[in-house]
Structures are given as structure tokens and as C-alpha cells.
Enzyme design. Structure first.
Site, PDB file in Angstrom:
ATOM      1  CG  ASP A 117      56.646  -7.259  -8.990  1.00 49.07           C
ATOM      2  OD1 ASP A 117      56.494  -6.516  -9.979  1.00 49.07           O
ATOM      3  OD2 ASP A 117      57.749  -7.776  -8.683  1.00 49.07           O
ATOM      4  NE  ARG A 168      67.243  -3.495 -11.781  1.00 50.31           N
ATOM      5  CZ  ARG A 168      66.040  -2.950 -11.861  1.00 50.31           C
ATOM      6  NH1 ARG A 168      65.408  -2.916 -13.014  1.00 50.31           N
ATOM      7  NH2 ARG A 168      65.463  -2.434 -10.794  1.00 50.31           N
ATOM      8  CD  GLN A 205      60.082  -0.969  -5.525  1.00 51.36           C
ATOM      9  OE1 GLN A 205      60.629  -0.761  -6.604  1.00 51.36           O
ATOM     10  NE2 GLN A 205      59.100  -0.192  -5.066  1.00 51.36           N
ATOM     11  NE  ARG A 256      63.426   2.100  -5.878  1.00 49.07           N
ATOM     12  CZ  ARG A 256      63.713   1.320  -6.939  1.00 49.07           C
ATOM     13  NH1 ARG A 256      62.748   0.865  -7.684  1.00 49.07           N
ATOM     14  NH2 ARG A 256      64.961   0.955  -7.215  1.00 49.07           N
ATOM     15  CB  CYS A 277      57.818  -2.728  -7.151  1.00 49.31           C
ATOM     16  SG  CYS A 277      57.781  -4.136  -8.260  1.00 49.31           S
ATOM     17  CG  HIS A 318      64.061  -4.448  -6.052  1.00 49.27           C
ATOM     18  ND1 HIS A 318      65.089  -3.504  -6.046  1.00 49.27           N
ATOM     19  CD2 HIS A 318      63.184  -4.037  -7.024  1.00 49.27           C
ATOM     20  CE1 HIS A 318      64.841  -2.606  -6.983  1.00 49.27           C
ATOM     21  NE2 HIS A 318      63.700  -2.903  -7.581  1.00 49.27           N
TER      22      HIS A 318
HETATM   23  N1   CP Z   1      60.617  -0.983  -9.533  1.00 49.99           N
HETATM   24  C1   CP Z   1      61.768  -0.952 -10.240  1.00 49.99           C
HETATM   25  O1   CP Z   1      62.841  -1.332  -9.775  1.00 49.99           O
HETATM   26  O2   CP Z   1      61.617  -0.430 -11.482  1.00 49.99           O
HETATM   27  P1   CP Z   1      62.693  -0.455 -12.651  1.00 49.99           P
HETATM   28  O3   CP Z   1      62.827  -1.868 -13.113  1.00 49.99           O
HETATM   29  O4   CP Z   1      62.108   0.448 -13.704  1.00 49.99           O
HETATM   30  O5   CP Z   1      63.996   0.060 -12.120  1.00 49.99           O
HETATM   31  N1  NVA Z   2      59.979  -8.675  -9.834  1.00 50.59           N
HETATM   32  C1  NVA Z   2      60.292  -7.758 -10.899  1.00 50.59           C
HETATM   33  C2  NVA Z   2      60.578  -6.417 -10.352  1.00 50.59           C
HETATM   34  C3  NVA Z   2      60.854  -5.358 -11.371  1.00 50.59           C
HETATM   35  C4  NVA Z   2      61.236  -4.060 -10.768  1.00 50.59           C
HETATM   36  C5  NVA Z   2      61.475  -8.288 -11.691  1.00 50.59           C
HETATM   37  O1  NVA Z   2      62.404  -8.837 -11.086  1.00 50.59           O
HETATM   38  O2  NVA Z   2      61.466  -8.164 -12.906  1.00 50.59           O
END
Ligand code: CP
Ligand code: NVA
Length: 304
Positions: free
Chosen positions: A222, A103, A133, A290, A262, A130
Site C-alpha cells: 500500500d 471515513r 477493504q 469492494r 488496495c 480499513h
Molecule cells: N482502497 C480504497 O479505500 O480506495 P479509496 O480511497 O479510493 O476509497
Molecule cells: N493506507 C491508505 C489507504 C487508502 C485507501 C490511507 O489510509 O491513505
């Protein structure tokens, strides 16, 4: 050859369907207490440059439940944080691990790790996409509407961010219509939109959220402030006013429309408390999926 999943389209249409079918199967079996050992003695390294609740815990639990092991890696606790090169880290980790999940703030970091790692690399969220997701999201839509999603209208309301980009790409496989409504300047990635439309995807843009949700079956939103854009918070809160998924907006959608998010959610910003807690919200099942979707993805990648 090892396979990396940096984007939704790193899976073929068939592989995408196979992952979702296996995910449903694993979910059913888990309900009966059957976990199996499909990832026996496999190890997943998880590099998190940003916070996570769902991604971290679902990957970690998924590996454990299938007989494997996951290691949480905070770059600041690794030599990466002291300047060790990404490419060196990727090569060294490949000598220990069966797969790496990353990530990162920058999609190019995920690409660089994938380039130098000799084990599969999974994008656990970047500024661009993502994919994990979206696997869970499409699984949740299939549970709700059946396997054929081609007649569905999916409205994306708010920020045209990483999740939106992956949703758009997934429409190439699901064939649903994606109806995007974002404030000016906050649209999804132009190249992703262009390539999806060129490949036959159905992506439409609407100035007002009211028009986008009209007759839509899924309303997806989101956060307006993704990780990494916190310094734009005040401006974003101003620019996104009018893009909240509220009861009033939901009344314009199809009566059976479901709400997806999400998570994490910001009640009173992109979604109201009433809507996320309401009977049309499927966000908790979406979050649970997930776990199942990622287990299936790992099995497919590590059993090649
Ligand atoms: N939706 C998602 O990826 O959540 P987190 O940021 O908690 O992993
Ligand atoms: N769009 C959000 C998703 C979090 C899971 C971000 O990138 O922070």
C-alpha cells in the site's frame, strides 16, 4: 441491537464467512443481470473527511443496485464543519438514515459516531483500520486460491498502516500466515498484533522484504504516505526506499504469487509499473470486489 463494523473483528468468524459467501453470490447474479432489491428504500449516509474513489463509488453504486440510496456527506458542507457536535450529528442522522458510513482521520471519531448513532455505523477507513477493504481482499484471495486460505503465506511489504492492521486481524478468521516487513518505526498497531497473536493468529516479522516474500503466495503493499501523513512525505520516501514491490522482489516469492494493492497506487514508490500491470497482479479484481463485499455487508447489517 444494531451492529457497527468499526473493525474486522466486529464481525464474528461466521458472520465474516457469511458476508463473503453472500458477496460471491451477489457477484454471480450481477453478472447475469440480476440485482434484486435487498436494500429497497434503505438509505446510507456517507461521511467522508478524506478523499475516496473506490469506497465512495462502490458504496453508492451498491446501494443503488440493491434498490436503496446513498448520500455523500462532506463534513465541510454540513453543520459539523461549523462546530456542530459529532454526537448530535450522529443522533440526528439516525432519524433519517438506515446506516452511516464514516471515513475519518481519527478512529475515535468513528467510535463516537457509532456510540451515539442508533443505526449501524461502518468504518470506511480510519487511521487504525480499513475493514471494508479487507472483506474485498479476502474475497479476492478466496476466488484465487479457494475457500480454505489456511496454508497461505501473505507478505505485507511497506507501511504497517490501517490496511495492514485489518489484514492482520483477518488472519484470525482465514488462518493464513501474515509476514510483515516494514522499516523500523513503521510497524502495525502493537495492540492489534498482540491481541491477534494471543488469539492464535500467525503474524511474523521480517527485517528485509526479501525474507518476507520468500515462498509467499500473496505480496500485498500500500502507499507509503497514507492520507494524513502528507507532511512526512520526504522522510517517508527516504525511510521506505528498499521496500518497493519490484520484479526483483517478486522473483523471490512463490512462482504463482499474486500481487495485491488496495489502491490508489504510486508507481515507482511502493510498487513498480511492471509489477502492478503484470500477469500476477489481481488488483483490479480486488478493487471491483469492494462493490460486492460491501453490498453483502450492508444486506447483513440491515436485515438483522
Ligand atoms: N482502497 C480504497 O479505500 O480506495 P479509496 O480511497 O479510493 O476509497
Ligand atoms: N493506507 C491508505 C489507504 C487508502 C485507501 C490511507 O489510509 O491513505
Amino acid at each position: 441491537m444494531k451492529k457497527d463494523i468499526l473493525s474486522v473483528t466486529d464481525l464474528t468468524k461466521q458472520e465474516f464467512a457469511d458476508v463473503l459467501n453472500l458477496a460471491s453470490d451477489l457477484k454471480e447474479k450481477r453478472k447475469k443481470g440480476i440485482l434484486g432489491d435487498l436494500l429497497y428504500k434503505k438509505s446510507l449516509g456517507m461521511i467522508f473527511e478524506k478523499a475516496s474513489t473506490r469506497t465512495r463509488i462502490s458504496f453508492e453504486t451498491g446501494m443503488f443496485e440493491l434498490g436503496g440510496h446513498a448520500i455523500f456527506l462532506n463534513p465541510n458542507d454540513m453543520q459539523l464543519g461549523r462546530g456542530e457536535e459529532i454526537k448530535d450529528t450522529a443522533r440526528v442522522l439516525s432519524g433519517y438514515l438506515s446506516a452511516i458510513m464514516v471515513r475519518s482521520f481519527y478512529h475515535k471519531t468513528v467510535e463516537e459516531i457509532a456510540k451515539y448513532a442508533t443505526v449501524p455505523v461502518i468504518n470506511g477507513l480510519s487511521d487504525k483500520e480499513h475493514p471494508c477493504q479487507i472483506l474485498a481482499d479476502v474475497m479476492t484471495m478466496r476466488e484465487t486460491f479457494g475457500e480454505d486460505l489456511s496454508s497461505l503465506k501473505v507478505a505485507w511489504i511497506g507501511d504497517g498502516n490501517n490496511v495492514c492492521n485489518s489484514l492482520i486481524l483477518s488472519s484470525l478468521y482465514t488462518r493464513f500466515e501474515v509476514r510483515v516487513s516494514t522499516p523500523k518505526g513503521y510497524g502495525p498497531d502493537g495492540d492489534i498484533v498482540k491481541s491477534t497473536i494471543e488469539a492464535g493468529g500467525n503474524v511474523r516479522f521480517f527485517e528485509s522484504p526479501d525474507e518476507a516474500v520468500l515462498g509467499s503466495d500473496v505480496i500485498y503493499t500500500d502507499t507509503w504516505i497514507s492520507m494524513g501523513s502528507e507532511n512526512e512525505k520526504e522522510k517517508r520516501l527516504r525511510d521506505f526506499s528498499g521496500y518497493c514491490v519490484s520484479r526483483k522482489l517478486m522473483e523471490k516469492a512463490s512462482p504463482k504469487a499474486v500481487v495485491m494493492h488496495c489502491l490508489p497506487a504510486h508507481r515507482g514508490e511502493e510498487i513498480t509499473d511492471e509489477v502492478i500491470e503484470g500477469k500476477n497482479s489481481i488488483v483490479w479484481r480486488q478493487a471491483e470486489n469492494r462493490l460486492h463485499a460491501q453490498k453483502a455487508l450492508l444486506v447483513k447489517l440491515l436485515h438483522k
